[in-house]
Design a protein around this motif. Sequence first.
Motif, PDB file in Angstrom:
ATOM      1  N   PHE A   2      17.676  42.775  13.340  1.00  0.00           N
ATOM      2  CA  PHE A   2      17.270  43.056  14.713  1.00  0.00           C
ATOM      3  C   PHE A   2      18.459  43.011  15.667  1.00  0.00           C
ATOM      4  O   PHE A   2      19.482  42.386  15.386  1.00  0.00           O
ATOM      5  CB  PHE A   2      16.202  42.066  15.171  1.00  0.00           C
ATOM      6  CG  PHE A   2      16.615  40.624  15.018  1.00  0.00           C
ATOM      7  CD1 PHE A   2      17.367  39.977  15.992  1.00  0.00           C
ATOM      8  CD2 PHE A   2      16.254  39.908  13.890  1.00  0.00           C
ATOM      9  CE1 PHE A   2      17.758  38.661  15.840  1.00  0.00           C
ATOM     10  CE2 PHE A   2      16.632  38.578  13.730  1.00  0.00           C
ATOM     11  CZ  PHE A   2      17.387  37.959  14.716  1.00  0.00           C
ATOM     12  N   SER A   3      18.291  43.665  16.800  1.00  0.00           N
ATOM     13  CA  SER A   3      19.257  43.579  17.890  1.00  0.00           C
ATOM     14  C   SER A   3      18.495  43.687  19.201  1.00  0.00           C
ATOM     15  O   SER A   3      17.394  44.245  19.255  1.00  0.00           O
ATOM     16  CB  SER A   3      20.303  44.702  17.795  1.00  0.00           C
ATOM     17  OG  SER A   3      19.695  45.960  18.005  1.00  0.00           O
ATOM     18  N   HIS A   4      19.078  43.136  20.268  1.00  0.00           N
ATOM     19  CA  HIS A   4      18.417  43.124  21.570  1.00  0.00           C
ATOM     20  C   HIS A   4      19.474  43.004  22.652  1.00  0.00           C
ATOM     21  O   HIS A   4      20.394  42.181  22.542  1.00  0.00           O
ATOM     22  CB  HIS A   4      17.438  41.936  21.648  1.00  0.00           C
ATOM     23  CG  HIS A   4      16.722  41.836  22.963  1.00  0.00           C
ATOM     24  ND1 HIS A   4      16.556  40.631  23.627  1.00  0.00           N
ATOM     25  CD2 HIS A   4      16.132  42.776  23.726  1.00  0.00           C
ATOM     26  CE1 HIS A   4      15.879  40.849  24.742  1.00  0.00           C
ATOM     27  NE2 HIS A   4      15.621  42.144  24.832  1.00  0.00           N
ATOM     28  N   ASP A   5      19.338  43.819  23.680  1.00  0.00           N
ATOM     29  CA  ASP A   5      20.265  43.773  24.809  1.00  0.00           C
ATOM     30  C   ASP A   5      19.437  43.561  26.064  1.00  0.00           C
ATOM     31  O   ASP A   5      18.995  44.513  26.713  1.00  0.00           O
ATOM     32  CB  ASP A   5      21.058  45.077  24.891  1.00  0.00           C
ATOM     33  CG  ASP A   5      22.136  45.027  25.977  1.00  0.00           C
ATOM     34  OD1 ASP A   5      22.290  43.941  26.572  1.00  0.00           O
ATOM     35  OD2 ASP A   5      22.788  46.048  26.217  1.00  0.00           O
TER      36      ASP A   5
ATOM     37  N   LEU B 108      14.099  37.842  22.796  1.00  0.00           N
ATOM     38  CA  LEU B 108      13.317  38.841  22.076  1.00  0.00           C
ATOM     39  C   LEU B 108      12.270  38.118  21.221  1.00  0.00           C
ATOM     40  O   LEU B 108      12.602  37.213  20.460  1.00  0.00           O
ATOM     41  CB  LEU B 108      14.229  39.668  21.172  1.00  0.00           C
ATOM     42  CG  LEU B 108      13.550  40.635  20.194  1.00  0.00           C
ATOM     43  CD1 LEU B 108      12.863  41.774  20.933  1.00  0.00           C
ATOM     44  CD2 LEU B 108      14.560  41.161  19.182  1.00  0.00           C
TER      45      LEU B 108
ATOM     46  N   THR C  81      13.649  35.431  15.410  1.00  0.00           N
ATOM     47  CA  THR C  81      14.746  36.145  16.054  1.00  0.00           C
ATOM     48  C   THR C  81      15.632  35.119  16.737  1.00  0.00           C
ATOM     49  O   THR C  81      15.262  33.961  16.910  1.00  0.00           O
ATOM     50  CB  THR C  81      14.239  37.165  17.087  1.00  0.00           C
ATOM     51  OG1 THR C  81      13.417  36.478  18.053  1.00  0.00           O
ATOM     52  CG2 THR C  81      13.412  38.248  16.417  1.00  0.00           C
TER      53      THR C  81
ATOM     54  N   THR D  44      21.067  38.379  24.293  1.00  0.00           N
ATOM     55  CA  THR D  44      21.875  39.529  23.904  1.00  0.00           C
ATOM     56  C   THR D  44      22.594  39.220  22.604  1.00  0.00           C
ATOM     57  O   THR D  44      23.644  38.598  22.598  1.00  0.00           O
ATOM     58  CB  THR D  44      22.902  39.848  25.016  1.00  0.00           C
ATOM     59  OG1 THR D  44      22.214  40.035  26.250  1.00  0.00           O
ATOM     60  CG2 THR D  44      23.662  41.113  24.675  1.00  0.00           C
TER      61      THR D  44
ATOM     62  N   SER E  27      22.484  40.163  17.972  1.00  0.00           N
ATOM     63  CA  SER E  27      21.827  40.731  16.802  1.00  0.00           C
ATOM     64  C   SER E  27      21.729  39.647  15.755  1.00  0.00           C
ATOM     65  O   SER E  27      22.410  38.618  15.824  1.00  0.00           O
ATOM     66  CB  SER E  27      22.619  41.926  16.261  1.00  0.00           C
ATOM     67  OG  SER E  27      23.919  41.517  15.882  1.00  0.00           O
TER      68      SER E  27
ATOM     69  N   ALA F  95      10.195  42.319  25.021  1.00  0.00           N
ATOM     70  CA  ALA F  95      11.629  42.493  25.272  1.00  0.00           C
ATOM     71  C   ALA F  95      11.839  43.009  26.686  1.00  0.00           C
ATOM     72  O   ALA F  95      10.954  43.642  27.271  1.00  0.00           O
ATOM     73  CB  ALA F  95      12.225  43.462  24.258  1.00  0.00           C
TER      74      ALA F  95
ATOM     75  N   TRP G 226      16.061  47.365  22.207  1.00  0.00           N
ATOM     76  CA  TRP G 226      15.945  46.575  20.983  1.00  0.00           C
ATOM     77  C   TRP G 226      15.773  47.497  19.784  1.00  0.00           C
ATOM     78  O   TRP G 226      15.323  48.644  19.912  1.00  0.00           O
ATOM     79  CB  TRP G 226      14.776  45.593  21.059  1.00  0.00           C
ATOM     80  CG  TRP G 226      13.418  46.271  21.244  1.00  0.00           C
ATOM     81  CD1 TRP G 226      12.832  46.597  22.417  1.00  0.00           C
ATOM     82  CD2 TRP G 226      12.552  46.713  20.198  1.00  0.00           C
ATOM     83  NE1 TRP G 226      11.632  47.220  22.201  1.00  0.00           N
ATOM     84  CE2 TRP G 226      11.422  47.304  20.829  1.00  0.00           C
ATOM     85  CE3 TRP G 226      12.605  46.674  18.811  1.00  0.00           C
ATOM     86  CZ2 TRP G 226      10.371  47.846  20.116  1.00  0.00           C
ATOM     87  CZ3 TRP G 226      11.548  47.224  18.097  1.00  0.00           C
ATOM     88  CH2 TRP G 226      10.445  47.792  18.734  1.00  0.00           C
ATOM     89  N   SER G 227      16.105  46.966  18.629  1.00  0.00           N
ATOM     90  CA  SER G 227      15.860  47.685  17.386  1.00  0.00           C
ATOM     91  C   SER G 227      15.500  46.671  16.309  1.00  0.00           C
ATOM     92  O   SER G 227      15.931  45.510  16.355  1.00  0.00           O
ATOM     93  CB  SER G 227      17.086  48.500  16.953  1.00  0.00           C
ATOM     94  OG  SER G 227      18.162  47.636  16.615  1.00  0.00           O
TER      95      SER G 227
END
Length: 633
Positions: A477-480, A485, A504, A509, A511, A529, A533-534
């Motif tokens: 996962f990633s999140h900005d 998240l 998570t 911010t 991953s 979120a 995000w992915s």
Amino acid sequence: MTRGLSRRQLVAALGVTSTATVAGCLDVLSGDESPEADSNGGSDSNGDGDGGNGDENGTDSWPAIDHGELLSDFESADEWVAVTGETETVSDAPTGSQALAVESDSDQAAMRIEFPRGIDLDGWDTSMAVKADAVDQIHLEYMAPSRGDHLTSIRHVPDDYDGWLRLDFGYIQKHGDPDLSDVRRLNVVAVGPEDGTRLVADDLRKTEAADNGKAILSFYNGHASHYEHALDRLDERDWAGAVPVDPDQIGSGGRMDLVQLDELHERGWDICGYPSVSTPLPEMPEDRQRQVVANVRDTLADLGFEDDSRHFYAPADRMDDSLQTVLREEVDSAVLASGSPTGAPPTNTHMLSQIWGPDLHGGVRRAINLCDQYNQLVVLRIPRIVELENDEEASGNSMSLEDFDELVNHIEHRGLDVVTPSDVVDGTMDGDDEADDESGDQQGLILEAGENHSFGGIESNTTESFALEKGIVTADFSHDGDADLTVELVPAGDTNGDDRVIPTTSTATQSGESIITVEEGTYQLEVDADGAWSLDLDQPEVHSDDLTALPTDVSGSGSSYVGPFDTEGNVSLDVTHDGDGLFMVDGYGADGRSEQLIHQNGTFDSSRSYSAGGAVWLNVEADGDWTIALSDS
């Protein structure tokens, strides 16, 4: 009659952390005394006065016993060395010509006995006759073989008790990797009043341990919520519980009625005595104590619970010398809060030690783990069970349904036999001998490749439905964003099960990656979120060649997962963490089992045991650097 809490009761209520440094014990169980303050208690009897499993000598020598193997009869005072205070021989002894006292003018008195060639306590439990002249707690420390590898038992002494009693010692702390087949020293540490501590000891023995770890679930007061939430959960596991009740309050105040208690009884549950008393039993004369105990026993027997009425739960966890005598003559077992698990089978069934069940992360999970590892007995007090909305917390006199499910699942995962007080006194605690551990030398394909899915977005949403196979799922996962998240895996369609939070990172911010286990079915993701995000989900193929053998060391920074590891059974973990926030470690097996191993805030440097077996992974949630050393336990 009302009286203030004495120092001994306050120590029991607060746990034993204040004495940990003095006694050389760390990471002590807190919250073992129930926050639930009431005046109930109960009992029953067969009138044989035989002292349960231990008193084969009859009442003349109790609390000394004559079975098992003698470790010390205290006839040679030179065997014992005073560590804090001084020792002296005393003629007031239940057996032999003398006992040994250790006394100091401070809040701790301690003595030790050395075994230069080592003694074997692997597969054995220990018990001792004690006279707590001025003692709040007794710590028994097992150096196996040294302080770096030791176990500790902590028993609270009932505040009103002044005479001789017999205590069974079960482990509540573990440090390093103790080898009980090579115990070189036993430390007896008495913790008492600040103005002086005195303990007299005699007849230290070892008796053979049970075949497996045991647990008793005590559903206090027989609340309707116990019937609604616990009955089916225990029934589907072929378990039975104990229900301490006041027969005069059956069916009132949100308690189960007689029809419901009859149903539990038919399913193997024990309906035990727990009478309401306006005056604490230790403040009554002995004849009045006997009347209360006999009355609750006989009333339960008249209601159809004759066999169950042999068991007594002490009102407000209080007991004195005369009450112990009454109970030994009138009933077969008695339970009260006392700080640690106990040996199984116990030598004194009238002083069974109980701890506060809702305190999952304050010591209960650890107690269950140690009972699994060393085949001992833990008795857990379960209050009223409540269903809570999001962010609600259970009151001090209740347990959330979520926590109860976690407790039951952890007991099941650890493989403890859930038994009743009747099983304990009747010698029917033994489980089956079938081993369910996976082989540690696995060959070929372990998990076939499953599904993989990719998702993404710029704000909170719910994804389309997607399929997953039974097994493990890894998440990348990633999140900005500015907030955390949060991702929930939610069963969809006909898929049964509870929502699962995909671990998570706690940093907005960043991953990371994590792992969980799932059942086959259809799911959706509910994503919370505030930025882009992915999330990639994958169910990889796992082959025996992918497994890492133990022992091994792993490390990382922030949230991640490690594995798979090849395990044969119980695994020992030595873990450190240098972050400031939440630190969690969970174990996941290829067979779908999971176990929460650590749930702490801030820095961490300690050991844990993991009931593994087969291919397993560890998922780590952290905000700092961490290390984990894994080895077979």
